[in-house]
Write an enzyme that holds these catalytic residues in place. Structure first.
Site, mmCIF file in Angstrom:
data_model
loop_
_atom_site.group_PDB
_atom_site.id
_atom_site.type_symbol
_atom_site.label_atom_id
_atom_site.label_comp_id
_atom_site.label_asym_id
_atom_site.label_seq_id
_atom_site.Cartn_x
_atom_site.Cartn_y
_atom_site.Cartn_z
ATOM 1 C CG ASP A 109 35.554 133.097 50.141
ATOM 2 O OD1 ASP A 109 35.069 132.332 50.990
ATOM 3 O OD2 ASP A 109 35.549 132.852 48.919
ATOM 4 C CG ASP A 168 32.611 126.305 52.156
ATOM 5 O OD1 ASP A 168 31.572 125.630 52.227
ATOM 6 O OD2 ASP A 168 33.464 126.119 51.276
HETATM 7 N N1 GLY Z 1 35.292 127.458 49.643
HETATM 8 C C1 GLY Z 1 36.288 126.922 50.403
HETATM 9 C C2 GLY Z 1 36.596 125.486 50.178
HETATM 10 O O1 GLY Z 1 36.824 125.051 49.064
HETATM 11 O O2 GLY Z 1 36.673 124.783 51.124
#
Ligand code: GLY
Length: 387
Positions: A109, A168
């Site tokens: 992230d 993501d």
């Molecule tokens: N991992 C990011 C989301 O929950 O969109």
């Protein structure tokens, strides 16, 4: 003479339209500013506000949470839109909270966290200290790349999956493209392109809806399973996942001009548009059997709108994408979704969903919904200025 009068009347009409658009923009930005100040004044020194719900109050998190860069990023956008030093101060204060995280190799992230805070800081100030932090984050992120799989590993949940990659993760590639441009070293960009290609190959179904998680064998690179962890079911289309894919491939096209990415982005957009409700704000999952009577996810809508503004400028006939981006943004700006008068804990948007199957953050305000909403508005204003 007659023609001259018509010409001057045209100029006057154009000027008054521009003035009215400028006024509307100012009224909206002033309203966002007033609302966000309520939030900014309540942020503790060492915490980040992640979400808010009337009944339970704020969920505050530390710098290691995936959402930690969003309030800083939102405040940087507010500084850009207003020129107000107050927002610069708030943005800096909330950016430097993440100091040290750029060395963390335990998460994918880093783009969400460091690029949206320090990356925005560098973009707007050109301070080389900020640049160093983002470059280090890019370096940390590529340590998670496995060439056999052809992807960056998303989560270290080794009891559940061997090498999980979530859709993501497309969002974290923007920082890698940037790092190659800044350093002249293509290694970051190469990782980003390989990751995007692997995602395009394995995450999408025939109709271009996407799985959330694809798990890989680290020794052979083979796909072990495809699931949808944060959606209704493994075969369903989790709302925010579709938005991340759309945004990610649109951005990859911007960075590479590879027509396959543009085609992918358009097909993902078409899937989303076919499944949007009447008010254009995404369902939390497009395949929840309770549709249309299920929760909306304003965060998915904000990401989708922002991506569609950009896609509309790349697609040969982008006017439909622009039209839908406008409709989503207008809906989010309406009283149905946008809070004012300091309600909603000072966050801008109501009605986002974090993780419904995990029974977590259902129908709440979310810091990332606000970030992408403000970004969508910035892109909207830019698209008006281009006309
Ligand atoms: N991992 C990011 C989301 O929950 O969109």
């Amino acid at each position: 003479m007659y023609k001259l009068i018509l010409f001057f009347l045209g100029i006057i009409l154009l000027c008054s339209c521009q003035t009215s658009t400028d006024n509307q923009k100012k009224v909206l930005i002033d309203s966002l500013s007033e609302q966000l100040k309520v939030l900014a004044e309540r942020i503790p020194e060492d915490k980040v506000p992640r979400s808010y719900k009337e009944e339970t109050g704020y969920q505050m998190v530390g710098k290691d949470d995936w959402t930690s860069g969003f309030p800083a990023g939102t405040f940087w956008y507010m500084y850009e839109e207003t020129g107000d030093e107050y927002w610069k101060e708030q943005a800096v204060k909330n950016t430097v909270k993440l100091e040290g995280f750029q060395f963390n190799t335990g998460t994918h992230d880093l783009g969400f966290m460091v690029n949206n805070s320090y990356g925005q800081a560098y973009r707007l100030t050109v301070d080389p200290e900020y640049k160093k932090v983002v470059l280090q984050a890019a370096e940390s992120l590529i340590t998670r790349f496995n060439p056999t799989v052809g992807s960056i590993k998303s989560w270290d949940w080794n009891d559940k999956w061997q090498f999980p990659v979530i859709v993501d993760n497309m969002m974290n590639l923007e920082m890698l493209f940037w790092a190659s441009k800044e350093t002249g070293d293509s290694k970051y960009r190469d990782v980003a392109i390989t990751h995007a290609n692997t995602t395009l190959k394995n995450h999408f179904r025939e109709n271009m809806s996407s799985y959330h998680v694809v798990d890989y064998d680290t020794l052979t690179g083979e796909v072990l399973s495809k699931v949808t962890y944060q959606g209704f079911s493994d075969e369903s289309s989790w709302g925010r996942g579709q938005a991340w894919g759309l945004y990610g491939f649109t951005m990859c096209y911007r960075e590479t001009q590879n027509p396959e990415y543009l085609e992918a982005a358009q097909k993902i957009a078409d899937y989303i548009i076919r499944n949007l409700p009447e008010d254009y704000v995404s369902y939390w999952d497009y395949n929840d059997p309770d549709v249309p009577n299920t929760e909306r996810d304003a965060s998915a809508a904000a990401v989708t709108a922002s991506a569609l503004y950009e896609l509309s400028s790349f697609a040969t006939d982008g006017s439909n994408y622009l039209d839908i981006a406008e409709k989503i943004t207008d809906s989010l700006t309406s009283v149905k979704y946008r809070a004012t008068n300091g309600e909603n804990g000072g966050f801008l948007l109501m009605h986002s969903v974090g993780n419904k199957p995990g029974n977590s953050e259902i129908d709440v305000a979310m810091n990332y919904a606000d970030y992408y909403y403000v970004e969508a508005l910035k892109r909207k204003f830019e698209s008006i200025n281009k006309k």
